[in-house]
Design an enzyme around this catalytic site. Structure first.
Site, PDB file in Angstrom:
ATOM      1  N   GLU A 214      52.572  19.052  -4.583  1.00 43.10           N
ATOM      2  CA  GLU A 214      52.895  20.447  -4.266  1.00 43.10           C
ATOM      3  C   GLU A 214      51.904  21.372  -4.958  1.00 43.10           C
ATOM      4  O   GLU A 214      52.110  22.586  -5.023  1.00 43.10           O
ATOM      5  CB  GLU A 214      54.325  20.778  -4.684  1.00 43.10           C
ATOM      6  CG  GLU A 214      54.624  20.585  -6.158  1.00 43.10           C
ATOM      7  CD  GLU A 214      55.953  21.198  -6.568  1.00 43.10           C
ATOM      8  OE1 GLU A 214      56.055  22.425  -6.528  1.00 43.10           O
ATOM      9  OE2 GLU A 214      56.859  20.435  -6.928  1.00 43.10           O
TER      10      GLU A 214
ATOM     11  N   CYS B  96      58.940  18.628  -5.385  1.00 42.79           N
ATOM     12  CA  CYS B  96      58.793  17.336  -6.091  1.00 42.79           C
ATOM     13  C   CYS B  96      59.069  16.144  -5.198  1.00 42.79           C
ATOM     14  O   CYS B  96      59.009  14.989  -5.661  1.00 42.79           O
ATOM     15  CB  CYS B  96      59.740  17.282  -7.274  1.00 42.79           C
ATOM     16  SG  CYS B  96      59.466  18.592  -8.451  1.00 42.79           S
TER      17      CYS B  96
ATOM     18  N   HIS C  28      64.704  12.024 -10.736  1.00 41.14           N
ATOM     19  CA  HIS C  28      63.679  13.063 -10.876  1.00 41.14           C
ATOM     20  C   HIS C  28      64.044  13.840 -12.139  1.00 41.14           C
ATOM     21  O   HIS C  28      65.210  14.210 -12.323  1.00 41.14           O
ATOM     22  CB  HIS C  28      63.675  13.979  -9.653  1.00 41.14           C
ATOM     23  CG  HIS C  28      62.905  15.244  -9.891  1.00 41.14           C
ATOM     24  ND1 HIS C  28      61.586  15.229 -10.219  1.00 41.14           N
ATOM     25  CD2 HIS C  28      63.294  16.553  -9.906  1.00 41.14           C
ATOM     26  CE1 HIS C  28      61.163  16.473 -10.410  1.00 41.14           C
ATOM     27  NE2 HIS C  28      62.182  17.288 -10.216  1.00 41.14           N
TER      28      HIS C  28
END
Ligand code: HMG
Length: 499
Positions: free
Chosen positions: A95, A129, A262
């Site tokens: 990103e 993400c 994550h």
């Protein structure tokens, strides 16, 4: 290289597709979170205890998304000794956008030039993400599809996570991972056990294309993360229970040997594990509640959607799940607490941390749950089954050996004081997208073998060079075999000279 294609033709379907090798790269400099607390004049413990962060890795103006990915891919290829001609698909998840058209993948293709291999599918994937996981799914699907030509796939995920001054800044980080994907893998992605949750939210996004910084609604982002976790877990449990025989125990945290997330900051990961315990509790049969969840019966009527910020529920299930957290999740948080949020590589940094905490025999046969989240939002839960082949020289042994020095690598970084860190952040902010531009960051502190930016010309074309791989270096001791090879040091001129 093994002839996978012939194996596929013989058996009709590639077996045990997953991660064969993993490489991780993080910046060589960091700032201490407890020093940052003092510098930012927040209460002592806010970043270290409140967020669970120890150190934060960051890049000077010498590194960008291209250089991070060049470094990690080079190291994966050198460590594994697989020629670039044997890669049929290369996927990038990121990103960190520095060009609205040209992909990072095409930049990486320069590493393939000597091999003459341009027949490489795949391109960049972006959603916060989540891009790394989307890239992994694409790569695995390719190997399992009729398009597969028998070669390996590689997934590269990298990001530079920086926030404007304020509450979100200590949740930054930076890094990259590269994953080698193919059949007969030591880490097999379990078929049929993948659940996703995707919807529209403005929790974290990057609408200002002239800035590296995101726009963040911190509280909403936490709610979005936890609701995506609930949804993915419910679907994963349903799919898991369908594939089980009637006598087998139904899905719960007990079925998993490790659960990875994550990791935007470690405290949220601990809360997430507690959240899964709450989910198990609400799904549990009435007769098991008093034995498995003593003292928690009063929470039986709670509805998940009412509990995102319910302190009593959070406290009770954090306490209840503490032993599970210590055993199944905490070992994976080494990189997350030491480097910070790496965005797309974060989940795979946790995988690296988990592997580094194991021996070959203690990792063999384990079942690992993984939860990937990207704001905006896209989330997937899936699971990995670890091979049971512990023979020396086999992929599992190689994988474990490759991660054995992770802690030493983290310790070999250079500490920078918060003042200097703030200045470097300001420099990045002031020079972001500047052209022409000659970076000023100190190259000598970078790890051996690191690609770095040497200049941006007036047409925004970027040039990179690579630091030599030292014949003997403590920075990446696990790669000594490769370092001893004294690999040639190519110098890439990205722009007029090559394009
Ligand atoms: P904040 O406003 O500073 O938070 O922002 P806070 O005041 O709520 O404090 C944080 C915690 O520290 C609290 O604990 C405090 O009690 C505690 P909690 O209530 O949450 O349990 N605390 C202390 N503890 C001990 N000693 C002290 C002390 N003081 C306070 N002295 C926030 C925090 C995370 C919101 C902010 O940093 C932020 O916005 N970060 C970025 C967004 C983010 O990371 N969101 C996570 C989920 S979204 C996601 O994961 C996607 C992402 O990776 C992006 C992508 O997908 O690309 C971010």
């Amino acid at each position: 290289m093994p002839s996978f294609k012939s194996g596929m033709q013989a058996q009709g379907w590639p077996q045990d597709v997953g991660i064969i090798a993993l490489e991780i790269y993080f910046p060589s400099q960091y700032v201490e979170q407890h020093e940052l607390e003092e510098f930012d004049a927040v209460s002592q413990g806010k970043y270290t205890i409140g967020l669970g962060q120890t150190r934060m890795g960051f890049c000077s103006d010498r590194e960008d998304i291209n250089s991070l990915c060049l470094t990690v891919l080079s190291r994966l290829m050198e460590r594994t000794g697989i020629g670039y001609e044997n890669i049929g698909r290369l996927e990038v998840g990121t990103e960190t956008i520095i060009d609205k058209s040209k992909s990072v993948k095409t930049v990486l293709m320069q590493l393939f030039e000597d091999s003459g291999n341009t027949d490489v599918e795949g391109i960049d994937t972006t959603n916060a993400c989540y891009g790394g996981t989307a890239a992994l799914i694409n790569a695995v699907n390719w190997v399992e599809s009729s398009s597969w030509d028998g070669r390996y796939a590689v997934v590269v995920a990298g990001d530079i996570a920086v926030y404007a001054k304020g509450a979100a800044r200590p949740t930054g980080g930076a890094g990259a991972v590269a994953l080698l994907i193919g059949p007969h893998a030591p880490l097999v992605l379990e078929r049929g056990l993948r659940s996703s949750h995707m919807c529209h939210a403005y929790d974290f996004y990057k609408p200002d294309l002239s800035s590296e910084y995101p726009t963040v609604d911190g509280k909403l982002s936490i709610q979005c993360y936890l609701s995506a976790l609930d949804s993915c877990y419910a679907t994963y449990c349903r799919k898991s229970d369908v594939t089980k025989s009637a006598s087998a125990s139904s899905m719960s945290l007990e079925v998993l040997d490790a659960m990875l997330f994550h990791s935007p900051y470690c405290k949220l990961v601990q809360k997430s594990l507690a959240r899964l315990a709450l989910n198990d509790f609400l799904r549990a049969s009435p007769d098991s509640v008093s034995t498995k969840y003593p003292g928690l019966e009063a929470f039986r009527e709670k509805r998940l959607e009412d509990t995102y910020f319910d302190r009593d529920v959070e406290k009770a299930f954090m306490a209840n799940s503490m032993p599970t957290f210590e055993a199944k999740t905490k070992p994976s948080l080494l990189v997350a607490t030491q480097v910070g949020n790496m965005y797309t590589p974060s989940l795979y940094g946790s995988l690296a941390g988990l592997i580094s905490s194991h021996t070959v025999s203690s990792l063999a046969g384990k079942k690992i749950g993984l939860f990937s989240y990207g704001s905006g939002l896209a989330a997937t839960m899936f699971s990995i089954k670890v091979s049971t082949d512990t023979s020396p020289g086999m992929p599992l042994a190689k994988l474990v050996t490759s991660m054995a020095n992770l802690r030493d690598r983290l310790e070999s970084r250079v500490k920078v004081n918060p003042q200097a860190f703030a200045q470097i952040m300001q420099l990045r902010e002031d020079t972001h997208h500047k052209a022409p531009y000659v970076p000023v960051g100190d190259v000598s502190i970078l790890f051996p073998g690191t690609w770095y930016l040497t200049g941006v010309d007036d047409k925004h074309r970027r040039q990179y060079e690579r630091l030599p791989l030292l014949p003997s270096s403590n920075a990446h001791p696990g790669t000594s075999q490769i370092l001893n090879k004294e690999a040639p040091v190519p110098s890439l001129a990205i722009g007029a000279a090559t394009i």
